[in-house]
Enzyme design. Structure first.
Site, mmCIF file in Angstrom:
data_model
loop_
_atom_site.group_PDB
_atom_site.id
_atom_site.type_symbol
_atom_site.label_atom_id
_atom_site.label_comp_id
_atom_site.label_asym_id
_atom_site.label_seq_id
_atom_site.Cartn_x
_atom_site.Cartn_y
_atom_site.Cartn_z
ATOM 1 N N MET A 1 4.948 -11.184 -2.040
ATOM 2 C CA MET A 1 3.983 -12.161 -1.594
ATOM 3 C C MET A 1 2.584 -11.642 -1.896
ATOM 4 O O MET A 1 2.087 -10.749 -1.223
ATOM 5 C CB MET A 1 4.151 -12.412 -0.097
ATOM 6 N N PRO A 2 1.899 -12.169 -2.912
ATOM 7 C CA PRO A 2 0.530 -11.745 -3.183
ATOM 8 C C PRO A 2 -0.419 -12.226 -2.085
ATOM 9 O O PRO A 2 -0.305 -13.343 -1.598
ATOM 10 C CB PRO A 2 0.189 -12.429 -4.504
ATOM 11 N N PHE A 3 -1.341 -11.346 -1.742
ATOM 12 C CA PHE A 3 -2.390 -11.679 -0.786
ATOM 13 C C PHE A 3 -3.709 -11.242 -1.394
ATOM 14 O O PHE A 3 -3.900 -10.064 -1.694
ATOM 15 C CB PHE A 3 -2.162 -10.973 0.555
#
Length: 74
Positions: free
Chosen positions: A1-3
């Protein structure tokens, strides 16, 4: 999950510009890292120029110096 946590100074950035930044960051993560857009979270934090400093001064003071220097150069 990119943040992605993007911090910018609060000085005239429009809703449309922020929408474009979010879309383009999402596209880059999808294209380069193969991350599905629905996994990507992007937060834009707007910081007052009095609360952002570098070189020993606030951004407000730095920009004021730049403006004064530009006036003298004219």
């Amino acid at each position: 999950m990119p943040f992605v946590n993007l911090k910018i100074t609060r000085d005239g950035v429009t809703r449309e510009q922020k929408t474009q930044v979010i879309a383009e960051f999402t596209e880059v993560l999808e294209r380069v890292l193969k991350k599905p857009p629905e996994w990507t979270h992007i937060v834009i934090e707007e910081i007052d120029t009095d609360d952002w400093g570098f070189g020993g001064v606030t951004t407000t003071a730095y920009r004021k110096r730049l403006a004064e220097g530009a006036k003298k150069a004219q």
